[in-house]
Structure formats: C-alpha cells, structure tokens
Design an enzyme around this catalytic site. Structure first.
Site, PDB file in Angstrom:
ATOM      1  N   ASP A 119      26.366  28.087  36.606  1.00 32.98           N
ATOM      2  CA  ASP A 119      26.911  28.864  37.728  1.00 32.98           C
ATOM      3  C   ASP A 119      26.387  30.292  37.844  1.00 32.98           C
ATOM      4  O   ASP A 119      27.159  31.237  38.063  1.00 32.98           O
ATOM      5  CB  ASP A 119      28.436  28.890  37.641  1.00 32.98           C
ATOM      6  N   GLU A 158      39.910  20.851  40.989  1.00 27.68           N
ATOM      7  CA  GLU A 158      39.195  21.925  40.310  1.00 27.68           C
ATOM      8  C   GLU A 158      38.284  21.296  39.276  1.00 27.68           C
ATOM      9  O   GLU A 158      38.608  20.269  38.681  1.00 27.68           O
ATOM     10  CB  GLU A 158      40.185  22.888  39.643  1.00 27.68           C
ATOM     11  N   SER A 186      41.350  25.284  44.634  1.00 29.93           N
ATOM     12  CA  SER A 186      41.406  26.419  43.708  1.00 29.93           C
ATOM     13  C   SER A 186      41.490  27.763  44.431  1.00 29.93           C
ATOM     14  O   SER A 186      41.658  28.794  43.786  1.00 29.93           O
ATOM     15  CB  SER A 186      40.186  26.426  42.796  1.00 29.93           C
ATOM     16  N   LYS A 220      28.870  21.081  41.608  1.00 27.33           N
ATOM     17  CA  LYS A 220      30.180  20.645  41.125  1.00 27.33           C
ATOM     18  C   LYS A 220      31.284  21.289  41.937  1.00 27.33           C
ATOM     19  O   LYS A 220      31.046  22.239  42.691  1.00 27.33           O
ATOM     20  CB  LYS A 220      30.346  20.985  39.642  1.00 27.33           C
ATOM     21  N   ALA A 263      31.409  31.403  33.875  1.00 29.13           N
ATOM     22  CA  ALA A 263      31.902  32.438  32.975  1.00 29.13           C
ATOM     23  C   ALA A 263      32.202  31.817  31.622  1.00 29.13           C
ATOM     24  O   ALA A 263      32.583  30.644  31.524  1.00 29.13           O
ATOM     25  CB  ALA A 263      33.165  33.077  33.532  1.00 29.13           C
ATOM     26  N   HIS A 309      31.812  24.616  46.669  1.00 26.54           N
ATOM     27  CA  HIS A 309      33.146  24.304  47.158  1.00 26.54           C
ATOM     28  C   HIS A 309      33.212  24.168  48.679  1.00 26.54           C
ATOM     29  O   HIS A 309      32.589  24.969  49.397  1.00 26.54           O
ATOM     30  CB  HIS A 309      34.126  25.413  46.754  1.00 26.54           C
ATOM     31  N   HIS A 349      38.982  24.471  49.466  1.00 27.06           N
ATOM     32  CA  HIS A 349      39.103  23.992  48.085  1.00 27.06           C
ATOM     33  C   HIS A 349      40.456  24.357  47.485  1.00 27.06           C
ATOM     34  O   HIS A 349      40.984  25.449  47.722  1.00 27.06           O
ATOM     35  CB  HIS A 349      37.982  24.574  47.223  1.00 27.06           C
ATOM     36  N   CYS A 373      33.942  28.008  32.977  1.00 24.33           N
ATOM     37  CA  CYS A 373      33.005  26.900  33.186  1.00 24.33           C
ATOM     38  C   CYS A 373      32.064  26.680  32.013  1.00 24.33           C
ATOM     39  O   CYS A 373      31.729  25.534  31.688  1.00 24.33           O
ATOM     40  CB  CYS A 373      32.227  27.123  34.481  1.00 24.33           C
ATOM     41  N   HIS A 386      35.316  31.433  46.865  1.00 22.46           N
ATOM     42  CA  HIS A 386      34.021  31.751  46.265  1.00 22.46           C
ATOM     43  C   HIS A 386      33.117  30.520  46.297  1.00 22.46           C
ATOM     44  O   HIS A 386      33.594  29.387  46.333  1.00 22.46           O
ATOM     45  CB  HIS A 386      34.186  32.217  44.810  1.00 22.46           C
ATOM     46  N   ASP A 394      28.816  25.903  41.401  1.00 23.14           N
ATOM     47  CA  ASP A 394      30.036  25.641  42.146  1.00 23.14           C
ATOM     48  C   ASP A 394      29.622  25.463  43.604  1.00 23.14           C
ATOM     49  O   ASP A 394      28.849  26.279  44.137  1.00 23.14           O
ATOM     50  CB  ASP A 394      31.009  26.815  42.016  1.00 23.14           C
TER      51      ASP A 394
END
Length: 233
Positions: free
Chosen positions: A14, A134, A63, A127, A171, A57, A61, A175, A102, A55
């Site tokens: 990511d 999530e 999350s 992903k 991070a 999304h 999403h 992840c 994000h 990511d």
C-alpha cells in the site's frame, strides 16, 4: 551461494498517495521516507517476485466513516468502529476501525507513489474491493467460515515456489502486520523489515511487534542477516 530452500519474494504494501504525506487522506507520518529502502529491494535480482498491493476501495466502502450514520460515522477525526458480517455466514462477524475515505478506486489518492520504482514490480494486487468487507491483509479478510475475498496472493506465491516473504510498506500496525501474519498462516516464513515500514500508532509499535512475533512473524533489521542474505547471490 543461494540456499536451495530459500525462494524469497518481496511484498510492498500500500505505498499509495493517500497513505503518504503531505496530502494523503490518511497519511502515515514519515510514510515517504521508506521509499529509497524499498527501491533498493526492488532492484535486487535475488528477489524475482516483487508484488505491490493497493487498497482499491469503492466510494461506499464499509471502513469509511462517511458510509455510516452518526454517531458511529462521525466525520470528526475520532476512533470509531463497526461490526462486519460474513456475507455468506451471518454468525461470523468481526469489528474493524473506521477511517476517513481513502484510496478510492481510480482516484489520485489510490495511485502508487511516483517515487516508487514501479517498473521493477512483477505484479500488483488490488485489495479491499468489496464494499462490504475490510481487508487489511493482502491475502483475504479475517473471515474463515467460509473464506471470502481471497486475493489470490497465496496461490501466486506458491506458483513461484516462494518460501520466504519480505514485507515492507504501510502501515506497519495494520496492513503490513496482517499481511505478514497471514503469510505465516499460509506456511511462508515472513519477515517485516522494520526500517521499511511506518506505523499509524507510533507509541504502540513496540507492542505491535511483540504481537506479530507471537504470531510467528520475524521483525528484522535492515542490517540483519535476514536482509543481508538478499545481497549475496
């Protein structure tokens, strides 16, 4: 000489604009500072498999705080959570943290940072594409009964005979951690290179490392033997 049972792969987690200063929607402090180290790894011929994750999304999403009504979905920068249910088994649930929107698909924030040597990557995996789930781990969401949302990463690694994975990116406490822990569950030796990641919660990083190590992940140093072996063909 390379060891016959040592087939390493690099997972770059990511490294996207929304996770990096100065303008990322969910910028991790000093997130850009790890790019030179990652590029050094990307240049190594001893790592034939170099996989980036993103990511990716949808705008709604689960999350995202904006996907929930107040107070759970407060737009303020506060820590709130939601419960996620396995769409194939209502009895299986997990709790996840809510974040600002994000890495929305096809937006500038979802792009890999331009400083990253993207030409050296052999694969890119998207992903978090299912609005209902999530997915911190690059392998799959934390649902097992039945498993849903498999990215195909484990199959890709096995198809290349991978035995060891080196994990870097963002991070460290989300992840990167979940990817490394699932790599262990999938039967790989998993290394997190400490200098190659940054955490959302800096103060909690030492505790996070202990928990990862308790799950079988090895948190290693750039100057340690686990990384140095990549520089010897």
């Amino acid at each position: 000489m390379a060891e016959p049972n040592f087939q390493p792969a690099l997972l770059v987690i990511d490294m996207q604009e929304d996770f990096c200063p100065p303008n990322g929607a969910l910028a991790i402090p000093d997130g850009r500072s790890i790019i030179p180290l990652i590029n050094t790894l990307l240049a190594l011929p001893t790592l034939p498999l170099k996989i980036a994750t993103k990511d990716w999304h949808p705008p709604n999403h689960i999350s995202f705080r904006t996907s929930h009504p107040p107070p759970q979905g407060s737009h303020l920068n506060t820590t709130t959570t939601t419960t996620i249910t396995n769409p194939l088994n209502p009895a299986e649930t997990y709790t996840t943290r809510l974040w600002p929107p994000h890495c929305i698909q096809s937006t500038p924030g979802a792009a890999l940072v331009p400083e990253l040597d993207r030409a050296a990557l052999t694969h890119t995996i998207e992903k978090g594409t299912d609005a209902r789930l999530e997915m911190y781990s690059a392998f799959y969401p934390p649902l097992q009964d039945p498993r849903v949302g498999d990215s195909g990463l484990a199959a890709l690694l096995r198809a290349h005979g991978t035995t060891h994975v080196y994990v870097v990116g963002l991070a460290g406490d989300y992840c990167v951690r979940r990817t490394a822990e699932d790599a262990v569950r999938e039967g790989f030796v998993a290394y997190v290179i400490e200098e190659g990641t940054r955490a959302v919660d800096r103060e909690g990083w030492e505790g996070c490392k202990r928990e990862m190590e308790g799950a079988g992940v090895q948190v290693v140093a750039w100057e340690g033997r686990e990384v140095r072996r990549l520089f010897v063909e």
